[in-house]
Design an enzyme around this catalytic site. Structure first.
Site, PDB file in Angstrom:
ATOM      1  N   ALA A  27       0.835  -1.199   0.000  1.00 32.62           N
ATOM      2  CA  ALA A  27       0.000   0.000   0.000  1.00 32.62           C
ATOM      3  C   ALA A  27       0.865   1.241   0.000  1.00 32.62           C
ATOM      4  O   ALA A  27       1.994   1.235   0.472  1.00 32.62           O
ATOM      5  CB  ALA A  27      -0.885   0.012   1.252  1.00 32.62           C
ATOM      6  N   ASP A 138       0.222  -5.752  15.741  1.00 35.46           N
ATOM      7  CA  ASP A 138       1.340  -5.073  15.081  1.00 35.46           C
ATOM      8  C   ASP A 138       1.604  -3.713  15.734  1.00 35.46           C
ATOM      9  O   ASP A 138       1.776  -2.713  15.049  1.00 35.46           O
ATOM     10  CB  ASP A 138       1.050  -4.926  13.581  1.00 35.46           C
ATOM     11  CG  ASP A 138       2.330  -4.814  12.767  1.00 35.46           C
ATOM     12  OD1 ASP A 138       3.410  -5.162  13.293  1.00 35.46           O
ATOM     13  OD2 ASP A 138       2.262  -4.366  11.609  1.00 35.46           O
TER      14      ASP A 138
HETATM   15  N1  ATP Z   1      -3.798   8.525   8.193  1.00 38.09           N
HETATM   16  C1  ATP Z   1      -2.507   8.724   7.998  1.00 38.09           C
HETATM   17  N2  ATP Z   1      -1.984   9.953   8.089  1.00 38.09           N
HETATM   18  C2  ATP Z   1      -0.670  10.155   7.895  1.00 38.09           C
HETATM   19  N3  ATP Z   1       0.215   9.200   7.603  1.00 38.09           N
HETATM   20  C3  ATP Z   1      -0.242   7.953   7.495  1.00 38.09           C
HETATM   21  C4  ATP Z   1      -1.623   7.644   7.678  1.00 38.09           C
HETATM   22  N4  ATP Z   1      -1.779   6.323   7.521  1.00 38.09           N
HETATM   23  C5  ATP Z   1      -0.567   5.828   7.250  1.00 38.09           C
HETATM   24  N5  ATP Z   1       0.374   6.786   7.226  1.00 38.09           N
HETATM   25  C6  ATP Z   1       1.796   6.614   6.950  1.00 38.09           C
HETATM   26  O1  ATP Z   1       1.949   5.590   6.002  1.00 38.09           O
HETATM   27  C7  ATP Z   1       2.751   4.531   6.520  1.00 38.09           C
HETATM   28  C8  ATP Z   1       2.248   3.209   5.969  1.00 38.09           C
HETATM   29  O2  ATP Z   1       0.898   3.025   6.356  1.00 38.09           O
HETATM   30  P1  ATP Z   1       0.355   1.640   6.876  1.00 38.09           P
HETATM   31  O3  ATP Z   1       1.174   1.225   8.054  1.00 38.09           O
HETATM   32  O4  ATP Z   1      -1.095   1.722   7.063  1.00 38.09           O
HETATM   33  O5  ATP Z   1       0.690   0.768   5.629  1.00 38.09           O
HETATM   34  P2  ATP Z   1       1.051  -0.741   5.621  1.00 38.09           P
HETATM   35  O6  ATP Z   1       1.073  -1.199   4.203  1.00 38.09           O
HETATM   36  O7  ATP Z   1       0.133  -1.434   6.542  1.00 38.09           O
HETATM   37  O8  ATP Z   1       2.541  -0.676   6.187  1.00 38.09           O
HETATM   38  P3  ATP Z   1       3.311  -1.681   7.131  1.00 38.09           P
HETATM   39  O9  ATP Z   1       2.828  -3.013   6.831  1.00 38.09           O
HETATM   40  O10 ATP Z   1       4.750  -1.477   6.754  1.00 38.09           O
HETATM   41  O11 ATP Z   1       3.003  -1.252   8.550  1.00 38.09           O
HETATM   42  C9  ATP Z   1       2.628   4.661   8.027  1.00 38.09           C
HETATM   43  O12 ATP Z   1       3.744   4.108   8.676  1.00 38.09           O
HETATM   44  C10 ATP Z   1       2.530   6.156   8.202  1.00 38.09           C
HETATM   45  O13 ATP Z   1       3.814   6.731   8.212  1.00 38.09           O
END
Ligand code: ATP
Length: 697
Positions: A27, A138
């Site tokens: 993502a 997590d």
């Molecule tokens: N609502 C938000 N506002 C600002 N930054 C955000 C938001 N949601 C996510 N991020 C940023 O984007 C990054 C990745 O988002 P998220 O953790 O949801 O993705 P992921 O694919 O689940 O990543 P991972 O598996 O590595 O944790 C977060 O670590 C954060 O820095």
């Protein structure tokens, strides 16, 4: 009068995507404008093609995010599919994650009052989640988001699980999921499943992460992290540099990081810990850590550039053949439990830590010593003083230092399951429970009693799906400008090891592809993929795992442990090749051959263990020698620091024996892995046939 409810469009046309502000494995997250509401939001754009059909995981994330309602949990406004992507619209947290903030402004961690404030907010969110039957699974600084006004929200429910799930969905709690450095021992062991207390462990690790700027063991490859977490005393705040922290902070961390989950406080009880009395207001966070930060998008870009630089530097390092070879040897032992190697690795931790004043090993010494456990000055519920298992829980060893590593084998014997078997679980890759996804699942969630937000879950034919109001989804292919080139699919779907293990040898000639996979590896600073220790053999493991049977997600491990025992199947009569039953063969007639296959497999396993043992003995016989596969062959330690470059013929011979043994172990493990994958298939077929023929197992 209640404010009118804001309605977020369920269509990509309703939003204007701005810069990227975050990135996960499958993502990317963008700042965006919700056009009709004129409101800045964040949109997580999940590439469904990269999710390995893990619709269950996505469903879980979106469902949880939509139903939760707590000021410390990131709630989704809505979600909808857009072409091959799923868009999840959520509040924009302008300061980004605590990990981002640390990386850009506080590389050595935050001050204690900041930590107390951040952690209290997170813990409030966790209490809510747990009370509603959810395990986050997590918890880490990267998932703690801050807004510009200092409000804090726990995010990322991609791997959360519901304790109230029944039947097949219950399996998710026997699943090896999370990010290794933050993962509780009981999650790693996969013995009896786990519960909310797993989050409390991760919370304790997050506390250390916020205190030091990185999680304990974050510089080690995942397999090593697993072993260290299981084998060593829990990490803590016992280093010289931790002197600045209060007793109550140390005690709070120690309470979370008790290996036995039963002795860990639950989140509600933990919230009453005196440490959180030091917590301050959001305003305080705004003044101390948020004001002065550059815009999130800029920071994100800068961090990415910095990481790319680091990768290039690392690449140069890896091109140094001697180092590569060393790493190669280490890489092998990272998963085949070369005890000698573990010993030297552990010794290395000590050295490094003394130099870099990193916390883990010292905590091993200190926590095990009689005065190692810090007790709270304040009066506090007795559970918090119960650190009886801060001593190594293995083998009853009172010490847990590098010198104890040779006793690993004994320790392993005292393990609930032998390490090879324990970690075999890591290779035990089975299909995710995606098949169990059904619309009725949504109703099983206790949070469902709350108001539901617009969620459109993707299905394979999602383009034809209609939204809540019956309107047809446009399936619009809004092009998302990706700043990363997707890594090879293998990197997304590998077994436990390959996702973070790449051969340094391969690296030399593998240009873009290698660079990209390493870029992903490096991206999560304190995450599971940081360590660049590589191993070509483990790559080959994943090569042999059939597509589709592999479960892995989003830079974390997610390897499903089946509830029932799985016999190892290989067919001796066909040289290990499976001979899948045809539907015309009666199921009962397969049993004898399955038994013989199982026996053969057991023999092979014993052979592997024997090889490991003899490898250990061989290494042990030259106890002072440290074998490195450099050009010169063997390096012999001459003292504490020095190395002689001239190996004796006997040493050379021993060295080549070691290499041979390692190679044969590698190929045996590979074979075993292949056969296990086949076994899963065969077992399935057999089960089907048994069912068909009405034979009760
Ligand atoms: N609502 C938000 N506002 C600002 N930054 C955000 C938001 N949601 C996510 N991020 C940023 O984007 C990054 C990745 O988002 P998220 O953790 O949801 O993705 P992921 O694919 O689940 O990543 P991972 O598996 O590595 O944790 C977060 O670590 C954060 O820095």
């Amino acid at each position: 009068m209640e404010a009118p409810k804001r309605v977020f469009p369920l269509d990509a046309n309703g939003y204007k995507l701005y810069e990227e502000i975050g990135e996960g494995v499958s993502a990317s997250v963008h700042r965006a404008l919700c056009i009709p509401l004129n409101e800045i939001v964040a949109i997580k754009v999940l590439d469904l093609e990269k999710c390995n059909n893990d619709f269950d995981g996505i469903r879980r994330e979106v469902q949880t995010m939509s139903l939760i309602s707590h000021p410390n949990l990131l709630r989704a406004y809505c979600s909808f599919p857009a072409g091959q992507y799923l868009w999840v619209v959520m509040p924009y947290m302008a300061a980004g994650s605590c990990l981002h903030i640390m990386k850009s402004s506080f590389p050595d961690g935050f001050e204690e009052p900041v930590i107390a404030t951040l952690l209290r907010e997170v813990l409030r969110g966790l209490v809510y989640l747990h009370n509603h039957g959810h395990i986050h699974r997590d918890v880490k600084a990267g998932n703690i988001l801050a807004d510009s006004n200092g409000s804090i929200k726990l995010a990322d429910f991609g791997v959360s699980a519901c304790m109230f799930d029944a039947g097949d969905r219950q399996r998710s709690r026997n699943t090896f999921v999370g990010t290794p450095c933050w993962m509780a021992p009981e999650v790693m062991q996969q013995l009896h499943g786990y519960d909310f207390k797993a989050d409390v462990w991760s919370f304790g690790i997050t506390a250390l992460e916020l205190a030091h700027g990185h999680a304990p063991f974050s510089k080690y490859p995942p397999m090593k992290v697993l072993l260290m977490t299981l084998q060593n005393a829990p990490p803590g705040l016992d280093y010289e540099r931790d002197k600045k922290f209060s007793k109550s902070f140390k005690d709070m961390v120690a309470a979370c990081l008790v290996k036995d989950p039963k002795k860990r406080p639950n989140s509600e009880k933990l919230l009453k810990h005196p440490f959180f009395r030091h917590a301050k207001t959001a305003d305080y966070l705004e003044r101390t850590i948020i004001n002065g930060l550059s815009p999130l998008g800029d920071r994100f870009r800068m961090l990415k550039a910095k990481e790319a630089d680091l990768l290039l530097q690392n690449k140069e390092l890896y091109e140094n053949e001697h180092l590569s070879q060393q790493e190669y040897i280490r890489g092998i032992s990272a998963w085949n439990f070369d005890l000698e190697d573990l010993k030297s690795q552990a010794a290395l931790i000590n050295d490094l830590d003394e130099i870099q004043s990193v916390d883990e090993p010292k905590s091993l010494h200190q926590q095990n010593g009689p005065s190692g456990v810090t007790l709270p000055a304040e009066k506090f519920p007795e559970t918090y003083n119960d650190h009886s298992d801060t001593k190594s829980s293995i083998g009853g060893s009172s010490q847990d230092t590098a010198d104890d590593i040779p006793n690993l084998e004994n320790s392993f014997a005292a393990f609930p399951i032998a390490p090879l078997q324990a970690l075999e679980g890591c290779f035990d890759i089975s299909e995710d429970d995606a098949a169990t996804v059904s619309s009725t699942d949504v109703d099983e969630n206790p949070l469902d009693t709350e108001q539901k937000l617009p969620v459109k879950l993707p299905t394979k034919g999602m383009d034809q799906e209609t939204d809540k109001d019956g309107a047809e989804i446009l399936g619009q292919q809004k092009s998302i400008q990706k700043t990363t080139i997707p890594g090879p699919r293998k990197a997304m779907s590998g077994s436990l090891l390959p996702e973070n293990v790449v051969s340094p040898n391969k690296l030399v000639g593998n240009g873009e592809r290698e660079y990209k996979s390493r870029f992903r590896i490096e991206r999560n600073h304190s995450g599971p993929l940081q360590n660049l220790q590589k191993n070509s053999m483990t790559n080959s493991l994943s090569d042999n795992v059939p597509e589709g049977s592999v479960v892995q997600r989003k830079g974390r491990f997610k390897i499903t442990a089946d509830s029932g025992p799985k016999p190892q199947v290989l067919n001796p009569s066909s040289g290990g090749m499976p001979s899948p039953p045809t539907p015309s063969i009666p199921a009962a007639s397969l049993l004898p051959s399955l038994q013989s296959i199982l026996q053969h497999n057991t023999t092979q396993r014993e052979e592997i263990l024997r090889l490991i043992k003899s490898l250990d003995q061989t290494s042990g016989s030259s106890s002072s020698s440290s074998l490195n596969a450099g050009n010169s062959g063997v390096q012999v330690e001459t003292g504490n620091n020095g190395f002689s470059q001239v190996p004796s013929p006997r040493e050379r011979e021993l060295h080549s024996q070691v290499i041979q043994l390692q190679q044969s172990i590698g190929s045996l493990v590979e074979q075993l892995q292949r056969q296990k994958a086949r076994n899963v298939e065969l077992e399935k077929k057999l089960n089907d046939m048994v069912k068909k023929n009405g034979i009760k197992e």
